[in-house]
Design a protein around this motif. Structure first.
Motif, mmCIF file in Angstrom:
data_model
loop_
_atom_site.group_PDB
_atom_site.id
_atom_site.type_symbol
_atom_site.label_atom_id
_atom_site.label_comp_id
_atom_site.label_asym_id
_atom_site.label_seq_id
_atom_site.Cartn_x
_atom_site.Cartn_y
_atom_site.Cartn_z
ATOM 1 N N THR A 134 0.824 -1.209 0.015
ATOM 2 C CA THR A 134 -0.024 0.029 0.061
ATOM 3 C C THR A 134 0.819 1.471 -0.112
ATOM 4 O O THR A 134 0.355 2.401 -0.412
ATOM 5 N N SER A 135 2.052 1.274 0.633
ATOM 6 C CA SER A 135 2.965 2.448 0.650
ATOM 7 C C SER A 135 4.394 2.007 0.671
ATOM 8 O O SER A 135 4.684 1.069 1.461
ATOM 9 N N LYS A 137 8.047 4.464 1.386
ATOM 10 C CA LYS A 137 8.301 5.992 1.479
ATOM 11 C C LYS A 137 9.971 5.827 2.018
ATOM 12 O O LYS A 137 10.419 4.899 2.613
ATOM 13 N N LEU A 141 9.435 10.345 1.461
ATOM 14 C CA LEU A 141 8.941 10.847 0.125
ATOM 15 C C LEU A 141 8.363 9.359 -0.434
ATOM 16 O O LEU A 141 9.044 8.331 0.110
ATOM 17 N N PRO A 142 7.350 9.453 -1.132
ATOM 18 C CA PRO A 142 6.840 8.366 -1.899
ATOM 19 C C PRO A 142 7.935 7.594 -2.683
ATOM 20 O O PRO A 142 8.777 8.405 -3.523
ATOM 21 N N CYS A 143 7.751 6.373 -2.825
ATOM 22 C CA CYS A 143 8.573 5.622 -3.796
ATOM 23 C C CYS A 143 7.725 4.673 -4.444
ATOM 24 O O CYS A 143 6.940 3.730 -3.736
ATOM 25 N N GLU A 144 7.505 4.719 -5.608
ATOM 26 C CA GLU A 144 6.518 4.323 -6.460
ATOM 27 C C GLU A 144 7.054 2.725 -6.842
ATOM 28 O O GLU A 144 8.156 2.435 -7.405
ATOM 29 N N CYS A 158 11.005 -0.171 -6.105
ATOM 30 C CA CYS A 158 10.377 1.120 -6.365
ATOM 31 C C CYS A 158 11.153 2.279 -6.904
ATOM 32 O O CYS A 158 12.572 2.162 -6.739
ATOM 33 N N THR A 160 12.255 6.138 -6.786
ATOM 34 C CA THR A 160 12.201 7.171 -5.939
ATOM 35 C C THR A 160 11.502 8.592 -6.223
ATOM 36 O O THR A 160 11.655 8.644 -7.554
ATOM 37 N N SER A 161 10.912 9.299 -5.431
ATOM 38 C CA SER A 161 10.396 10.615 -6.105
ATOM 39 C C SER A 161 11.642 11.836 -5.987
ATOM 40 O O SER A 161 12.469 11.604 -5.407
ATOM 41 N N GLU A 174 4.853 -0.139 4.002
ATOM 42 C CA GLU A 174 3.600 -0.788 4.267
ATOM 43 C C GLU A 174 2.801 -1.783 3.593
ATOM 44 O O GLU A 174 2.490 -1.429 2.295
ATOM 45 N N ARG A 179 3.110 -3.240 8.607
ATOM 46 C CA ARG A 179 3.778 -1.983 8.409
ATOM 47 C C ARG A 179 5.497 -2.517 9.114
ATOM 48 O O ARG A 179 5.647 -2.854 10.246
#
Length: 203
Positions: A134-135, A137, A141-144, A158, A160-161, A174, A179
């Protein structure tokens, strides 16, 4: 077996299949005997024989086999079991989400502030599919999450932003059931500068 029609026979009695204890799945040929004689087939049929407890060593890998092979993670015993007709029965209920997420390592440990760094995270119970995550970071910062490079339960990648400034921070992952924060080592956002290039010419 039970004869149904010219194209269908139902096997009514199963037998324990012997294979190496660490082998989770094998494909074996099927032979049909009629009046003690083997029935010839244009194409030799095969059947998949498997052990849920070997295929699913943790909750995420077990749930990845739940649809195709009817394996289920028993929360009471922390085992992957056959949900229907198995030799071992789950006293409680089978888990729809997994807990016990653990991160073992990630690479690389740094990247440019512009973002776009592909970070490979390794651990256990990282999900049965990418949608379970679900997430992620990194340094807040969010990591896609990327589909490519994902390995059930073990590996997720992922991207990185961008970061407005150089900084460092922890990795946070998470899932739908848990988590985990990986405190050390930290990921560092760096502002790279090129001062020189060598050699300045080539063939």
């Amino acid at each position: 077996g039970i004869y149904v029609n010219q194209s269908k026979v139902i096997c009514t009695q199963g037998h324990v299949f012997s294979s190496p204890q660490d082998q989770g799945m094998v494909t074996v040929p099927v032979k049909v005997l009629w009046n003690s004689k083997e029935v010839e087939a244009a194409r030799s049929p095969e059947v998949e024989v498997y052990r849920c407890n070997i295929l699913g060593r943790d909750c995420s890998s077990c749930r990845a086999n739940s649809m195709l092979r009817q394996c289920g993670w028993c929360g009471e015993t922390s085992k992957c079991l056959l949900q229907f007709g198995g030799y071992e029965i789950c006293d409680g209920s089978y888990s729809n989400v997994c807990v016990g997420l653990s991160i073992e390592s990630f690479e690389p440990k740094h990247g440019p502030v512009e973002g776009g760094t592909m970070v490979t995270i390794r651990g256990s119970n990282l999900g049965s599919r990418t949608s379970d995550i679900t997430s992620i970071k990194i340094a807040g910062l969010p990591c896609e999450v990327q589909a490519e490079g994902f390995e059930v339960s073990r590996t997720v990648v992922c991207k990185t932003s961008p970061s407005s400034t150089p900084k460092h921070g922890v990795l946070e992952v998470e899932t739908s059931g848990d988590r985990h924060i990986f405190p050390q080592p930290l990921f560092t956002y760096k502002r790279y500068k090129v001062h020189d290039v060598s050699p300045r010419c080539g063939i």
